[in-house]
Design a protein around this motif. Structure first.
Motif: not given
Length: 308
Positions: A132-146
């Motif tokens: 969505d707007a004004c959002s952020s995620v990090r992908s530290p590994a495969v099959r893993c999101l923060e």
């Protein structure tokens, strides 16, 4: 760098390239910037070929130095809009705020969206992610999101256990479709398809399709029935059911450059309805008509909402 800063840079480059007066050195600088900002550069490339069709009186008479000065001025967007005509500025903003193509998100990457921007990515395992707007995620590994901020829609491809973290808990699933939102003090997840487990403060809770969970640093707060409103934003709609006006304005603010100033007396007013996220002027007009509100526009970037 914020999304607004990037938009200002893009407007400046568009003005310079459109003027036809860019020096070889400036073109080299632009090519470097374009490699670092491919989406904005694509928008500029799309628009520079269309300028003859835009009603932008005065643009052709401005030199590159004048155009740059206009865009770099303190009230840059408003002055650029006056000097070059509304077509050029609004076209650039429209292209940048439009739907994004599906792109690959690799482990170790960090992605965010700005104001009035939704992002679409394909993860390395085939799962699909929408921010969505004004959002952020990090992908530290495969099959893993923060999920660090804001709201996402996630379609988890079948496979090994997928881990989705927020500051307040962790969702675990092998295959599912869901919407998750993180606020500063709490998180919410709506499971649209499949099944999942929610791990909060060492306690595991099972979720099935159609359920919605609210949780925070103190643990699971509730599990109730989800709503189709939970994923309406993925279609560019804000669907609210008996929500405080303050929350509705907060959602619209993510899609509007500038400030929406709400009179505190109106904050608890309850609202139900469907509002277009990509046309906040229309949404504000609909709210004004239905609730009897007074809208005062001091500029494109400042609107005040008060009782009539």
């Amino acid at each position: 760098m914020s999304a607004n800063d990037t938009l200002q840079q893009a407007a400046r480059w568009l003005a310079l390239i459109s003027s036809g007066e860019a020096t070889p050195g400036q073109r080299q600088d632009y090519e470097q910037w374009a490699r670092e900002h491919p989406r904005e550069a694509a928008a500029i490339g799309q628009l520079t070929g269309q300028l003859q069709g835009l009603q932008a009186p005065g643009l052709g008479q401005l030199s590159s130095r004048q155009l740059a000065a206009v865009v770099d001025a303190a009230d840059s967007r408003r002055r650029f809009l006056r000097a070059a005509g509304s077509g050029l500025s609004l076209a650039l903003l429209g292209v940048l705020a439009g739907p994004q193509v599906l792109r690959a998100l690799q482990p170790g990457e960090h992605w965010r969206t700005g104001t009035a921007e939704r992002g679409h990515w394909r993860l390395a395992d085939g799962s699909q992610l929408t921010l969505d707007a004004c959002s952020s995620v990090r992908s530290p590994a495969v099959r893993c999101l923060e999920l660090e901020q804001g709201q996402i829609s996630l379609s988890i491809a079948a496979g090994e256990l997928f881990k989705l973290d927020t500051a307040h808990g962790t969702l675990l699933a092998h295959q599912a479709r869901l919407v998750m939102r993180r606020e500063p003090e709490a998180s919410r997840v709506s499971l649209l398809e499949g099944s999942a487990n929610l791990l909060v403060r060492g306690q595991q809770h099972s979720l099935s399709a159609g359920q919605r969970a609210h949780f925070d640093a103190n643990g699971l707060q509730s599990i109730d029935t989800g709503s189709s409103a939970d994923e309406a934003w993925t279609r560019g709609l804000l669907r609210v059911e008996n929500q405080p006006l303050e929350q509705v304005i907060g959602a619209l603010q993510d899609y509007r450059l500038g400030v929406i100033q709400l009179d505190p007396r109106l904050a608890p007013r309850r609202v139900s309805g469907i509002y277009p996220l990509d046309d906040t002027d229309r949404s504000l007009a609909l709210l004004s008509d239905s609730l009897g509100l007074r809208l005062q526009f001091f500029s494109r970037y400042w609107v005040r909402i008060s009782p009539t």
